[in-house]
Design a protein around this motif. Sequence first.
Motif, mmCIF file in Angstrom:
data_model
loop_
_atom_site.group_PDB
_atom_site.id
_atom_site.type_symbol
_atom_site.label_atom_id
_atom_site.label_comp_id
_atom_site.label_asym_id
_atom_site.label_seq_id
_atom_site.Cartn_x
_atom_site.Cartn_y
_atom_site.Cartn_z
ATOM 1 N N ILE A 169 0.851 -1.185 0.000
ATOM 2 C CA ILE A 169 0.000 0.000 0.000
ATOM 3 C C ILE A 169 0.887 1.234 0.000
ATOM 4 C CG2 ILE A 169 -0.151 0.032 2.531
ATOM 5 C CD1 ILE A 169 -3.047 1.022 2.231
ATOM 6 N N SER A 170 0.469 2.245 -0.747
ATOM 7 C CA SER A 170 1.264 3.471 -0.796
ATOM 8 C C SER A 170 0.344 4.662 -1.016
ATOM 9 C CB SER A 170 2.318 3.396 -1.906
ATOM 10 O OG SER A 170 1.704 3.359 -3.181
ATOM 11 N N ILE A 171 0.877 5.849 -0.732
ATOM 12 C CA ILE A 171 0.123 7.076 -0.939
ATOM 13 C C ILE A 171 0.945 8.066 -1.737
ATOM 14 C CG2 ILE A 171 -1.382 6.894 1.080
ATOM 15 C CD1 ILE A 171 0.572 8.674 2.591
ATOM 16 N N ASP A 172 0.260 8.921 -2.460
ATOM 17 C CA ASP A 172 0.882 10.043 -3.152
ATOM 18 C C ASP A 172 0.137 11.278 -2.661
ATOM 19 O OD1 ASP A 172 1.657 12.081 -4.861
ATOM 20 O OD2 ASP A 172 1.690 10.792 -6.638
ATOM 21 N N ASN A 173 0.671 11.925 -1.645
ATOM 22 C CA ASN A 173 -0.038 13.040 -1.023
ATOM 23 C C ASN A 173 -0.339 14.188 -1.972
ATOM 24 O OD1 ASN A 173 -0.610 12.182 1.640
ATOM 25 N ND2 ASN A 173 1.554 12.412 2.174
ATOM 26 N N PRO A 174 0.607 14.655 -2.775
ATOM 27 C CA PRO A 174 0.270 15.778 -3.666
ATOM 28 C C PRO A 174 -0.866 15.465 -4.641
ATOM 29 C CG PRO A 174 2.633 15.500 -3.511
ATOM 30 C CD PRO A 174 2.022 14.281 -2.879
ATOM 31 N N GLN A 175 -1.015 14.204 -4.998
ATOM 32 C CA GLN A 175 -2.050 13.813 -5.953
ATOM 33 C C GLN A 175 -3.323 13.317 -5.282
ATOM 34 O OE1 GLN A 175 -1.745 14.364 -9.208
ATOM 35 N NE2 GLN A 175 0.296 15.207 -8.806
ATOM 36 N N ASN A 176 -3.328 13.273 -3.933
ATOM 37 C CA ASN A 176 -4.477 12.732 -3.179
ATOM 38 C C ASN A 176 -4.825 11.313 -3.596
ATOM 39 O OD1 ASN A 176 -4.560 15.299 -2.104
ATOM 40 N ND2 ASN A 176 -6.775 15.501 -2.264
ATOM 41 N N MET A 177 -3.819 10.504 -3.808
ATOM 42 C CA MET A 177 -4.038 9.146 -4.298
ATOM 43 C C MET A 177 -3.533 8.116 -3.305
ATOM 44 S SD MET A 177 -5.507 9.324 -7.277
ATOM 45 C CE MET A 177 -5.177 7.742 -8.038
ATOM 46 N N LEU A 178 -4.337 7.063 -3.149
ATOM 47 C CA LEU A 178 -3.958 5.880 -2.388
ATOM 48 C C LEU A 178 -3.889 4.722 -3.383
ATOM 49 C CD1 LEU A 178 -3.666 4.436 0.469
ATOM 50 C CD2 LEU A 178 -6.106 3.935 0.230
ATOM 51 N N TYR A 179 -2.879 3.860 -3.216
ATOM 52 C CA TYR A 179 -2.703 2.755 -4.140
ATOM 53 C C TYR A 179 -2.654 1.421 -3.399
ATOM 54 C CZ TYR A 179 -1.258 6.451 -7.365
ATOM 55 O OH TYR A 179 -1.210 7.583 -8.133
ATOM 56 N N LEU A 180 -3.062 0.377 -4.099
ATOM 57 C CA LEU A 180 -2.850 -0.988 -3.626
ATOM 58 C C LEU A 180 -2.148 -1.732 -4.749
ATOM 59 C CD1 LEU A 180 -3.342 -3.042 -1.321
ATOM 60 C CD2 LEU A 180 -5.389 -3.772 -2.584
ATOM 61 N N HIS A 181 -0.910 -2.130 -4.482
ATOM 62 C CA HIS A 181 -0.105 -2.842 -5.465
ATOM 63 C C HIS A 181 -0.256 -4.329 -5.186
ATOM 64 C CE1 HIS A 181 1.957 1.039 -6.245
ATOM 65 N NE2 HIS A 181 1.790 1.198 -4.956
ATOM 66 N N MET A 182 -0.831 -5.039 -6.146
ATOM 67 C CA MET A 182 -1.186 -6.435 -5.957
ATOM 68 C C MET A 182 -0.306 -7.310 -6.843
ATOM 69 S SD MET A 182 -5.259 -5.619 -6.305
ATOM 70 C CE MET A 182 -5.925 -7.076 -5.497
ATOM 71 N N ASN A 183 0.450 -8.187 -6.229
ATOM 72 C CA ASN A 183 1.345 -9.076 -6.964
ATOM 73 C C ASN A 183 0.982 -10.533 -6.679
ATOM 74 O OD1 ASN A 183 3.250 -6.949 -7.951
ATOM 75 N ND2 ASN A 183 3.570 -6.677 -5.760
ATOM 76 N N ASP A 184 1.421 -11.416 -7.589
ATOM 77 C CA ASP A 184 1.182 -12.852 -7.424
ATOM 78 C C ASP A 184 -0.279 -13.109 -7.051
ATOM 79 O OD1 ASP A 184 2.436 -15.487 -5.216
ATOM 80 O OD2 ASP A 184 1.681 -15.567 -7.275
ATOM 81 N N LEU A 185 -1.169 -12.593 -7.840
ATOM 82 C CA LEU A 185 -2.594 -12.700 -7.536
ATOM 83 C C LEU A 185 -3.068 -14.142 -7.616
ATOM 84 C CD1 LEU A 185 -3.717 -9.443 -9.270
ATOM 85 C CD2 LEU A 185 -4.331 -10.071 -6.929
ATOM 86 N N LYS A 186 -4.015 -14.460 -6.740
ATOM 87 C CA LYS A 186 -4.575 -15.803 -6.647
ATOM 88 C C LYS A 186 -6.079 -15.743 -6.859
ATOM 89 C CE LYS A 186 -1.088 -16.820 -3.114
ATOM 90 N NZ LYS A 186 -0.171 -17.502 -4.046
ATOM 91 N N PRO A 187 -6.683 -16.841 -7.285
ATOM 92 C CA PRO A 187 -8.143 -16.826 -7.452
ATOM 93 C C PRO A 187 -8.884 -16.378 -6.194
ATOM 94 C CG PRO A 187 -7.217 -18.760 -8.513
ATOM 95 C CD PRO A 187 -6.077 -18.088 -7.780
ATOM 96 N N ASP A 188 -8.352 -16.680 -5.018
ATOM 97 C CA ASP A 188 -9.000 -16.254 -3.776
ATOM 98 C C ASP A 188 -8.983 -14.733 -3.588
ATOM 99 O OD1 ASP A 188 -8.081 -19.054 -1.588
ATOM 100 O OD2 ASP A 188 -9.661 -18.792 -3.090
ATOM 101 N N ASP A 189 -8.186 -14.028 -4.373
ATOM 102 C CA ASP A 189 -8.177 -12.566 -4.299
ATOM 103 C C ASP A 189 -9.324 -11.945 -5.087
ATOM 104 O OD1 ASP A 189 -4.611 -12.768 -4.567
ATOM 105 O OD2 ASP A 189 -5.786 -12.403 -2.739
ATOM 106 N N THR A 190 -10.069 -12.745 -5.819
ATOM 107 C CA THR A 190 -11.219 -12.238 -6.557
ATOM 108 C C THR A 190 -12.224 -11.648 -5.589
ATOM 109 O OG1 THR A 190 -10.963 -13.813 -8.363
ATOM 110 C CG2 THR A 190 -13.164 -12.889 -8.020
ATOM 111 N N ASP A 191 -12.544 -10.369 -5.804
ATOM 112 C CA ASP A 191 -13.415 -9.690 -4.857
ATOM 113 C C ASP A 191 -13.663 -8.255 -5.312
ATOM 114 O OD1 ASP A 191 -13.444 -10.553 -1.372
ATOM 115 O OD2 ASP A 191 -14.901 -9.322 -2.465
ATOM 116 N N ILE A 192 -14.540 -7.576 -4.613
ATOM 117 C CA ILE A 192 -14.700 -6.130 -4.756
ATOM 118 C C ILE A 192 -13.818 -5.480 -3.701
ATOM 119 C CG2 ILE A 192 -16.280 -4.167 -4.707
ATOM 120 C CD1 ILE A 192 -18.553 -6.125 -5.313
ATOM 121 N N TYR A 193 -12.991 -4.537 -4.128
ATOM 122 C CA TYR A 193 -12.057 -3.861 -3.238
ATOM 123 C C TYR A 193 -12.523 -2.429 -3.013
ATOM 124 C CZ TYR A 193 -8.880 -7.780 -3.513
ATOM 125 O OH TYR A 193 -8.320 -9.024 -3.396
#
Length: 127
Positions: free
Chosen positions: A70-94
């Motif tokens: 997880i990371s933030i970019d304060n000047p841009q008012n953005m929050l990020y979620l960097h998802m790697n090695d995704l698995k079928p169990d990660d299927t969802d609404i975020y």
Amino acid sequence: HVQVVESGGSFVQPGGTLRLSCLVTGLRFDYHPMCWFRQAAVNELEGVSCIRASGHIVYHGVSVKGRFAISIDNPQNMLYLHMNDLKPDDTDIYYCAVASPGYGVGWPVDPEDFDHWGQGTQVNVTS
């Protein structure tokens, strides 16, 4: 008026990567702790990753630790979620969620402590 808008959800194959984005407007972005949640079951939200307002302390759920960041970019008012090695169990609404200034986010995290929510973005991990 606070607005929270997620984007970046998509179809991806197992082992793939995605980056979810969350734009937050209408508040002082760097004052607020934030988290990503996902819909674990009907009427149940699971905390995925959280970051304190300082941006220096983060938390991750056991199922995503070592794979998500997880990371933030304060000047841009953005929050990020960097998802790697995704698995079928990660299927969802975020969902992106914002808590009040001074809220001491910890783990486990309680969705009831968050004031502002986005509409969610769908992630599908399938071959």
